[in-house]
Enzyme design. Structure first.
Site, PDB file in Angstrom:
ATOM      1  N   HIS A  61       0.838  -1.211   0.000  1.00 52.03           N
ATOM      2  CA  HIS A  61       0.000   0.000   0.000  1.00 52.03           C
ATOM      3  C   HIS A  61       0.869   1.256   0.000  1.00 52.03           C
ATOM      4  O   HIS A  61       2.026   1.235   0.425  1.00 52.03           O
ATOM      5  CB  HIS A  61      -0.953  -0.001   1.202  1.00 52.03           C
ATOM      6  CG  HIS A  61      -0.248   0.083   2.527  1.00 52.03           C
ATOM      7  ND1 HIS A  61       0.291   1.248   3.010  1.00 52.03           N
ATOM      8  CD2 HIS A  61       0.001  -0.868   3.459  1.00 52.03           C
ATOM      9  CE1 HIS A  61       0.838   1.029   4.190  1.00 52.03           C
ATOM     10  NE2 HIS A  61       0.690  -0.256   4.482  1.00 52.03           N
ATOM     11  N   GLU A  74      -1.737  -7.002   8.050  1.00 50.90           N
ATOM     12  CA  GLU A  74      -0.416  -6.777   8.636  1.00 50.90           C
ATOM     13  C   GLU A  74      -0.291  -7.509   9.971  1.00 50.90           C
ATOM     14  O   GLU A  74      -1.298  -7.851  10.597  1.00 50.90           O
ATOM     15  CB  GLU A  74      -0.192  -5.264   8.820  1.00 50.90           C
ATOM     16  CG  GLU A  74       1.202  -4.876   9.260  1.00 50.90           C
ATOM     17  CD  GLU A  74       2.292  -5.274   8.277  1.00 50.90           C
ATOM     18  OE1 GLU A  74       2.603  -6.482   8.186  1.00 50.90           O
ATOM     19  OE2 GLU A  74       2.858  -4.378   7.608  1.00 50.90           O
TER      20      GLU A  74
END
Length: 194
Positions: A13, A86
């Site tokens: 990202h 994550e």
């Protein structure tokens, strides 16, 4: 020894508000900055040739990845997978690197990698569990795949695909605005032309 995974294109990202503040996000979220949006737009310039190959597309369900995927991939259908989130940083999620290092003065001379910091997080997921869920995801891949996810996840995933140990993962690059091509146990960084 490298593992026999299918061809993978990995996108991290774009920069978020918390990335800019050196604040641990883990499984919390913050929006992309203008720079982060520009990084996703650079990825979008790389993707048409890749998407023309009709790969499977997977993404983390966290907002910063959704925002990046929308810019980089447009409306191309993708499957969200929680295994791509994550690493969880426990009680340290939302804290700045400076705040954490103030709590751990012995780290000042060691310069730990972000992965080492997350590994030590109080109440965090831990590297072994993180690695196990990444391998579980990778073992489910049946063909060429695009993965849009996170920096530390990308380091561990790329290390696994390239036959490196998890202890070596933290030394891999962690770039935004590019696409990592993983094929035959090798990594190539694809960048948009200027």
């Amino acid at each position: 020894m490298t593992n026999d995974y299918p061809k993978i294109w990995f996108l991290r990202h774009g920069q978020t508000e918390w990335n800019r503040e050196f604040r641990l996000q883990g499984q919390l979220d913050s929006p992309l900055t203008q720079q982060g949006q520009a990084e996703a737009a650079r990825q979008a310039k790389i993707m048409p040739e890749i998407l023309a190959q009709n790969p499977a597309i997977y993404a983390s369900p966290l907002g910063r990845v959704r925002q990046t995927a929308q810019i980089a991939l447009g409306d191309v259908p993708r499957q969200e997978d929680a295994r791509l989130m994550e690493i969880h940083a426990g009680k340290w999620q939302g804290m700045t690197r400076t705040e954490i290092l103030a709590d751990r003065p012995e780290w000042a001379a060691q310069s730990p990698t972000p992965l080492e910091i997350y590994e030590a997080a109080d109440g965090g997921e831990g590297l072994a569990a993180f690695h196990a869920r990444i391998v579980d995801f990778l073992n489910d891949l049946s063909g060429p795949s695009v993965i849009v996810a996170h920096g530390l996840l990308g380091q561990v995933l790329r290390a696994e695909v390239c036959g490196l140990s998890t202890s070596q993962a933290g030394s891999l690059s962690n770039l935004q605005g590019c696409v990592y091509l993983l094929e035959y146990g090798q990594e190539t960084v694809l960048e948009a032309p200027e």
